[in-house]
Scaffold this motif. Structure first.
Motif, mmCIF file in Angstrom:
data_model
loop_
_atom_site.group_PDB
_atom_site.id
_atom_site.type_symbol
_atom_site.label_atom_id
_atom_site.label_comp_id
_atom_site.label_asym_id
_atom_site.label_seq_id
_atom_site.Cartn_x
_atom_site.Cartn_y
_atom_site.Cartn_z
ATOM 1 N N GLY A 336 26.391 -6.163 3.877
ATOM 2 C CA GLY A 336 26.973 -4.872 4.204
ATOM 3 C C GLY A 336 28.046 -4.468 3.221
ATOM 4 O O GLY A 336 28.182 -5.046 2.143
ATOM 5 N N CYS A 337 28.844 -3.469 3.612
ATOM 6 C CA CYS A 337 29.878 -2.940 2.728
ATOM 7 C C CYS A 337 31.083 -3.880 2.708
ATOM 8 O O CYS A 337 31.548 -4.336 3.756
ATOM 9 C CB CYS A 337 30.309 -1.552 3.185
ATOM 10 N N GLU A 340 34.809 -1.480 3.242
ATOM 11 C CA GLU A 340 34.500 -0.590 4.362
ATOM 12 C C GLU A 340 35.605 0.409 4.673
ATOM 13 O O GLU A 340 35.333 1.548 5.077
ATOM 14 C CB GLU A 340 34.153 -1.402 5.612
ATOM 15 N N SER A 341 36.873 0.033 4.477
ATOM 16 C CA SER A 341 37.971 0.964 4.770
ATOM 17 C C SER A 341 37.922 2.181 3.852
ATOM 18 O O SER A 341 38.106 3.322 4.288
ATOM 19 C CB SER A 341 39.320 0.255 4.624
ATOM 20 N N HIS A 344 34.830 4.270 4.776
ATOM 21 C CA HIS A 344 35.096 4.959 6.045
ATOM 22 C C HIS A 344 35.958 6.193 5.813
ATOM 23 O O HIS A 344 35.659 7.287 6.333
ATOM 24 C CB HIS A 344 35.782 3.984 7.000
ATOM 25 N N SER A 377 34.556 -2.575 10.199
ATOM 26 C CA SER A 377 33.815 -3.602 9.466
ATOM 27 C C SER A 377 32.421 -3.792 10.054
ATOM 28 O O SER A 377 31.430 -3.892 9.322
ATOM 29 C CB SER A 377 34.590 -4.925 9.507
ATOM 30 N N PHE A 380 29.934 -0.878 9.247
ATOM 31 C CA PHE A 380 29.382 -0.817 7.894
ATOM 32 C C PHE A 380 28.721 -2.125 7.469
ATOM 33 O O PHE A 380 28.450 -2.337 6.293
ATOM 34 C CB PHE A 380 30.472 -0.411 6.902
ATOM 35 N N SER A 381 28.464 -3.000 8.438
ATOM 36 C CA SER A 381 27.661 -4.196 8.173
ATOM 37 C C SER A 381 26.186 -3.793 8.234
ATOM 38 O O SER A 381 25.837 -2.692 8.685
ATOM 39 C CB SER A 381 27.944 -5.268 9.224
ATOM 40 N N LEU A 385 24.968 -0.340 10.173
ATOM 41 C CA LEU A 385 24.624 0.837 9.365
ATOM 42 C C LEU A 385 23.581 1.751 10.009
ATOM 43 O O LEU A 385 23.732 2.980 9.984
ATOM 44 C CB LEU A 385 24.153 0.401 7.972
#
Length: 455
Positions: A336-337, A340-341, A344, A377, A380-381, A385
């Motif tokens: 994943g990302c 993520e922050s 986002h 978190s 965006f895993s 997603l």
């Protein structure tokens, strides 16, 4: 599979290895009887192999700090310390590089048996030694050509503005005809591939920002430690103690098994850029692919249909540029990302309505603790997603598609066929093979992202 060889050696490397091992014994480097440094049974020409079963926590070798090669131990250390202020640079490597320039060309160097393992440093094959045409053709879209161009520019400027004037002031120790820009560049690659940095001790009252702003420790050369090869699933780790450094096993290592260190959680493009090798696909669990922020901008811009929407996009973009670097990127790994922050924040801003954006400006940003970091978190895993808002998934999907286009003529299917066709792979040069590992690993992450964000 283990890592590809990170170094090439000349034919008489075995004799040099024996000289080095004798030097180790002479200077007090203690090598466990359970391991040996050898050219057989390792992923590179040199490596460390277990001669007997090793348990977790065993010390494999110990090297006194006096035998590390750095700006404090070199024969010219007093001069480097005296003129420290004139040797400051963006890299912070100049003192060690000057030490290496001196020690590698001195017949009386304490580290001659160690440095003789690299007779002229020309065996190093980082992308900085490839032609620009080769880098651009084989590594387009990966981020490596841009990183190398920046490196070479910095190296040339540093040599011209800092190193050359210093050497000119001390002709009894350095000679620009011997200590050339070419040798300097090779030594930069040597430091990139083989040096170590002592970890900073974290203090309890330091927050994350203070930790980031602390000056990093200068690099040092650690004989023996740099003989170990890297894989992400390593079985040994270097420990830093007041009087010595020790390589310690992290788990049980069976007889005949190679001992691996780690250079950190590094993607294949970073390994190639910094160390000149890659881990075979799909072994590198730390592999990543970058989506440039510019691709997110471009994806968001495709929805604009009116002048009002164009103006709103322009205003949102101005705010986003204040929050994130214009040439920055969001990073995706295999799960994943990883940023993520940042992703986002970008998606929230780019997908805001006019009313939401007006409220955002009135409040001068978002309220603190607006959303839980753990939830972000998870969202965006790879598992989260597919459940994102449709507008967010569309932006990520389109940005990933645009990023894939940046790889140019190297199509995914042709790369896949090369990866699967052993006969075809044998026809590739080592550079072509390493570049393929980088490209294919990144593309697989991006293609997986397309699947997870499909409508």
């Amino acid at each position: 599979m283990a890592a590809e060889a990170k170094r090439l050696k000349v034919d008489d490397g075995l004799g040099r290895l024996q000289d080095f091992l004798q030097w180790c014994d002479k200077v007090g480097l203690v090598l466990s009887k359970k391991v040996c440094v050898t050219t057989e049974g390792t992923v590179a020409d040199y490596g460390m192999v277990a001669k007997e079963d090793i348990e977790e926590g065993e010390v494999l070798f110990t090297i006194p700090r006096s035998d590390l090669l750095d700006q404090e131990t070199t024969k010219v250390s007093a001069l480097l310390k005296k003129e420290k202020s004139s040797l400051e640079s963006s890299s912070g490597w100049v003192p060690l590089l000057l030490a290496l320039l001196y020690e590698s060309t001195s017949s009386q160097s304490h580290w001659k048996p160690y440095l003789s393992l690299w007779p002229d440093f020309k065996a190093l094959d980082h992308p900085m030694f490839w032609s620009k045409e080769e880098r651009d053709k084989l590594l387009k879209g990966t981020g490596v050509p841009e990183a190398v161009a920046k490196d070479l520019s910095n190296i040339q400027r540093e040599y011209r503005d800092v190193v050359l004037p210093f050497m000119t002031r001390h002709p009894e120790l350095w000679n620009p005809h011997t200590h050339t820009l070419e040798l300097y560049t090779q030594l930069v690659a040597f430091i990139m591939a083989y040096s170590f940095q002592e970890p900073q001790e974290e203090e309890e009252d330091d927050d994350d920002e203070e930790q980031e702003n602390k000056a990093s420790s200068p690099p040092m050369m650690v004989p023996m430690a740099d003989m170990l090869n890297h894989i992400s699933s390593h079985n040994a780790n270097l420990e830093f103690n007041p009087d010595s450094l020790k390589m310690v096993s992290l788990r049980a290592i069976r007889k005949g098994e190679e001992v691996f260190n780690t250079y950190g959680q590094m993607a294949n493009w970073q390994l190639l850029h910094m160390y000149g090798f890659t881990e075979p696909y799909p072994d590198n669990n730390n592999d990543t692919a970058d989506i440039p922020i510019s691709c997110l901008y471009q994806a968001a811009k495709q929805d604009i249909q009116s002048d009002a929407e164009q103006q709103l996009f322009k205003e949102r973009l101005e705010v986003l540029c204040q929050l994130m670097q214009e040439n920055g990127a969001v990073v995706f790994g295999k799960r994943g990302c990883l940023t993520e922050s940042e992703l986002h924040a970008a998606l929230k801003l780019l997908c805001m309505s006019q009313d939401e954006f007006s409220e955002f400006k009135d409040n001068e940003g978002w309220e603190e603790d607006d959303e839980d970091e753990e939830k972000i978190s998870q969202a965006f895993s790879n598992e989260g997603l597919p459940d994102l808002k449709a507008s967010w998934k569309r932006l990520i999907h389109e940005a990933a598609r645009l990023t894939l286009r940046s790889y140019g003529d190297a199509e995914m299917e042709s790369d896949r066929l090369l990866m699967e066709d052993e006969a075809a792979r044998k026809g590739l040069s080592s550079r072509q093979w390493r570049a393929l590992q980088v490209r294919f690993g990144q593309k697989m992450i991006l293609h997986r992202l397309l699947e997870l964000t499909a409508s």
